[in-house]
Design an enzyme around this catalytic site. Sequence first.
Site, PDB file in Angstrom:
ATOM      1  N   TYR A 467       0.803  -1.221   0.000  1.00 33.92           N
ATOM      2  CA  TYR A 467       0.000   0.000   0.000  1.00 33.92           C
ATOM      3  C   TYR A 467       0.841   1.279   0.000  1.00 33.92           C
ATOM      4  O   TYR A 467       0.283   2.382   0.020  1.00 33.92           O
ATOM      5  CB  TYR A 467      -0.944   0.024   1.214  1.00 33.92           C
ATOM      6  N   HIS A 472      -4.625   6.131  -0.102  1.00 32.84           N
ATOM      7  CA  HIS A 472      -5.043   5.828   1.267  1.00 32.84           C
ATOM      8  C   HIS A 472      -3.902   5.934   2.267  1.00 32.84           C
ATOM      9  O   HIS A 472      -4.154   5.943   3.477  1.00 32.84           O
ATOM     10  CB  HIS A 472      -5.650   4.430   1.319  1.00 32.84           C
ATOM     11  N   ASN A 518      -9.291   0.692   8.037  1.00 36.10           N
ATOM     12  CA  ASN A 518     -10.676   0.675   8.502  1.00 36.10           C
ATOM     13  C   ASN A 518     -10.789   0.270   9.966  1.00 36.10           C
ATOM     14  O   ASN A 518     -11.879   0.331  10.538  1.00 36.10           O
ATOM     15  CB  ASN A 518     -11.520  -0.273   7.643  1.00 36.10           C
TER      16      ASN A 518
END
Length: 632
Positions: A467, A472, A518
């Site tokens: 990532y 994000h 999350n």
Amino acid sequence: MVPIKPESIAAKIAGALAWRLHKVLGDRVVYGTLISVARRWRRVLTKPVFVAIAGSVGKSTAKELTMGMLKTKAATVGTGGSFNNIEEIAKALLQIRPWHGFSVTELSESRVGWIAKETELLRPTIGVVTVIGNDHLSAYGSKEAIAAQILNLVLAIPPHGTAILNADDPLVLAMATQCKGKVITYGTSSKAQLRAEDIGSVWPDRFQLTLVFGDERSQLVTQMCGAHWVPSVLGSIGVGLAVGMSLEEAAAGISAIAPFEGRMQPVETPNGVTFIRDDYKAPLWTLDACLEFLRFARTKRKILVIGEISDVGSEKAKKYVRIARAAQEVADIVVFVGPWASSTLRAQIPGKEYALRAFNHVREAAEFINSNTQPGDLVLLKGTNSQDHLLRVILNLNGSIACWRENCNKNLYCNECSERMRPSAAPSARLHKTSNPLTVPPQIVEKLKSKEGEQFIVGLGNPWEKYQGTPHNIGYETVDKMAVELALAWMRHGDSLIARGHVRGKRICLVKIQLSINRSGEGLKQLSDDFSFSPEQCMLIYDDFALPLGLVRTKMRGGAGGHQGVASIIESFQNDSFRRVKIGVHPEGTGALNAEYLVAPFEAQSRQAVESAISEAQDRAIKLAFPPIKVP
């Protein structure tokens, strides 16, 4: 408890055949043929009396009440559930047999022209109009425009037919002058031919009223909850009168009907808690009826659970806050669930923060509700079934649910779903290895308690290597840059990486939660508990897909704005007093972004704007955390 409804083998076979037909022939051909055959079949049906019901609210209940009442007089069929588009009406019409006495159908005003097409197919003899409300107001622009569509039902009534109209709604009453047949008006108004008097509905008592029609009077005690059912009940009684039933016969038929699923339906649980399910749909304008019901209910404690609210219009966050304030006036505990839930926390009453809770997901809300209810509590569930499926709160009590999917968009209740026991929640995703962080020894944790004025700057992101360099993870990149420029070393504590030091002689702690983005709230709350800092000491840095790429904005508090990581933090703290630095990641000239964009690396041509934004975000974070002293 809520019964589980297994799907029949016949229903599965029918569904499979229908799916194959649609796949082979296409929707247009299948539905066109279905409607054409239904139209021909309608010409054969001369005995059944066709009843059609329209209105913004209460038409499904009026339909079910009318069917139950008419079944005491003759064989009656109608559309199932709340299905009311022309294809479902055609299916229901094909189930009618020449020997049936009555057919009862609800119509849909969801789109312009639908009611005209549906009445042309049905050719009803009796039409009922309940209320013109704000449902679909955004599509039509005014209640008058909605009424103009519903008027098509009244215009379709033949000279030998009857229109049954709500005299308490001026827009409905005005339709009487355009009816070619007989008109029966109903309501609480003295002008109504069929009137309701002595209305009462204070829980645990059920909805009751006195019916008045000409010289006739009859006492009606229903099994329903809430006095707002007056239009539905009176409209159904009006149908009874139109087909020749006496007032007493019609009232007896209504009194025998149990509450309908998901519409102020009481559910008793083994632990002594009573739920009121009003979880089929939740237009904004219907919330007042729920609040009024709770206001006067006689019970130990009142708990209100509110899911997704529809037809809110603009300034959604502000309206949710107003709802939260009104709800706290009538309920002991108020729980909001869904993407807009966190926006309500600013309505918390100081000293009574426990009374207003917000959860992003139904699963967390269910666990909170079911672990905090007590025997004698009354819990009202108000939501939009196709979006939040609040029934899972009840099913969770005895383990009758394993599916916690969000927005599955199935328009059926979870107790009817064949997939309800299929686990669907995302698995836990913790990072067990990090790139050479130091681990804080437990014996010195006490020494690391936050000092007065210490600022915690939290960069949001995902901890896995794949990532890196994605939208994000722009929060991670920002605090990494700050750590380098401030010469701070990262070390591990629990599920977080922290880097502590000083800026302008004041203490600062940079934070990267080492869980999936999350689940940021879970890690940050644990860090807060260990280090004793408050939301007011915290600042969040994260991506905002609603802002253009490279644009940086600050915000002092508020809802999550659709960011799941921020929603997780607000939910964990039940507090939205986090300052924010938001970095825009929406490339110029692109449309709506999907979830895949947020976890894919930035394109090379975007990196310059990204680097510039990170530098600006760093500067804003420092100024927000340590504002310069103003010299008079």
